[in-house]
Design a protein around this motif. Structure first.
Motif, short mmCIF file in Angstrom:
data_model
loop_
_atom_site.label_atom_id
_atom_site.label_comp_id
_atom_site.label_asym_id
_atom_site.label_seq_id
_atom_site.Cartn_x
_atom_site.Cartn_y
_atom_site.Cartn_z
N LEU A 1 30.59 51.43 44.19
CA LEU A 1 29.26 50.85 43.97
C LEU A 1 29.31 49.86 42.80
N THR A 2 29.98 50.22 41.72
CA THR A 2 30.09 49.33 40.56
C THR A 2 30.77 48.01 40.94
N LEU A 3 31.88 48.10 41.67
CA LEU A 3 32.62 46.89 42.04
C LEU A 3 31.84 46.04 43.04
N THR A 4 31.10 46.69 43.92
CA THR A 4 30.33 45.94 44.90
C THR A 4 29.20 45.16 44.23
N VAL A 5 28.53 45.78 43.27
CA VAL A 5 27.47 45.09 42.53
C VAL A 5 28.05 43.88 41.80
N ALA B 1 35.72 45.50 37.11
CA ALA B 1 34.27 45.34 36.97
C ALA B 1 33.93 44.18 36.04
N GLU B 2 34.94 43.58 35.42
CA GLU B 2 34.72 42.48 34.48
C GLU B 2 34.67 41.14 35.21
N GLU B 3 33.68 40.34 34.85
CA GLU B 3 33.49 39.05 35.51
C GLU B 3 34.71 38.14 35.33
N ALA C 1 30.79 42.18 42.55
CA ALA C 1 31.20 41.17 43.53
C ALA C 1 30.00 40.42 44.10
N ALA C 2 28.95 41.17 44.44
CA ALA C 2 27.76 40.55 45.03
C ALA C 2 27.06 39.65 44.03
N HIS C 3 27.15 39.99 42.75
CA HIS C 3 26.54 39.15 41.71
C HIS C 3 27.23 37.80 41.61
N LEU C 4 28.54 37.79 41.78
CA LEU C 4 29.31 36.55 41.62
C LEU C 4 29.40 35.73 42.90
N ASN C 5 29.15 36.36 44.04
CA ASN C 5 29.25 35.65 45.31
C ASN C 5 28.14 36.14 46.24
N HIS C 6 27.17 35.27 46.47
CA HIS C 6 26.00 35.65 47.27
C HIS C 6 26.20 35.45 48.77
#
Length: 234
Positions: free
Chosen positions: A92-96, A65-67, A98-103
């Motif tokens: 859900l945590t990992l998907t959020v 979960a760490e950037e 991942a989606a934050h770092l790659n749109h």
């Protein structure tokens, strides 16, 4: 081997989560179909690369979960991401993250409870949830984005459903192409398979249909034998 280095990968597939046996099978299927290079990301308890026989693939370990950990896997440069977590809350945590770092990456999430899929829909169309207990669905969605939605529509009441019927005796010997054209033009239906002593998926266009064959098709409604005969007579 220890998963501590930054990976020099782009346009690759990132797998978030490692399950012994399951992950190896997923990678084997993906590799057999010529998928992109893979970066496997595992939690700290996985102390060494579990895929040492795949030198072209990368390995990263840490808090997923760490950037900083995700960036070491190059997730911001990835084309596709598979979230294969230990439970749905973690997914859900990992998907959020991942989606934050790659749109732009296509993100596939394996869920135990598909009811939770609605929570992922807020992250956008690039996130597709599949059933955790069907790993083949995950690999198909990664290779051909959108196919899971097609399957879901086929399984949803009110969508275009799959049906079966025995070939009318009057059409024995009719070739597949003639039948497909008839039911397609007449009823917007698509022939999927034919069964007679074993199923034949996507039969050849010029294959004759023997008496007693069972037809499997997709359509808006169930067709009667009269419907099928009439469509082929046009």
């Amino acid at each position: 081997m220890k998963g501590q280095l930054d990976l020099d990968l782009s346009d690759h597939l990132v797998i978030l989560g490692y399950t012994p046996g399951r992950t190896e099978r997923l990678v084997q299927e993906l590799t057999a179909d010529g998928v992109l290079p893979i970066a496997l990301c595992a939690w700290d308890e996985v102390t060494e690369n579990p895929l040492p026989d795949h030198p072209d693939h990368g390995f990263v370990r840490g808090d997923l979960a760490e950037e900083t950990v995700l960036r070491r896997a190059g997730i911001h440069r990835a084309r596709r991401v598979l979230v294969d977590a230990r439970d749905d809350n973690e997914a859900l945590t990992l998907t959020v993250a991942a989606a934050h770092l790659n749109h732009s990456a296509h993100i596939v999430v394996a869920l135990r409870d598909m009811v939770r899929a609605r929570n992922f829909s807020y992250l956008g169309r690039k996130v597709q949830c599949v059933q955790w207990h069907s790993p083949r669905m995950a690999t198909e969605e990664l290779q051909d984005p959108g196919i899971a939605a097609v399957y879901a529509d086929l399984m949803t009441h009110g969508g275009r459903n799959t049906y079966s019927t025995r070939l009318p005796d009057a059409l024995a010997g009719t070739v597949v192409g003639e039948l497909q054209t008839g039911i397609g033009r007449g009823f917007d239906a698509t022939l999927l398979a034919v069964q007679l002593d074993g199923a034949v998926i996507s039969p050849g266009w010029n294959s004759p249909l023997p008496a007693g064959a069972v037809l499997y098709y997709v359509g808006g409604r169930r067709l009667s034998p009269e419907d099928i005969v009439r469509s082929c007579a046009r």
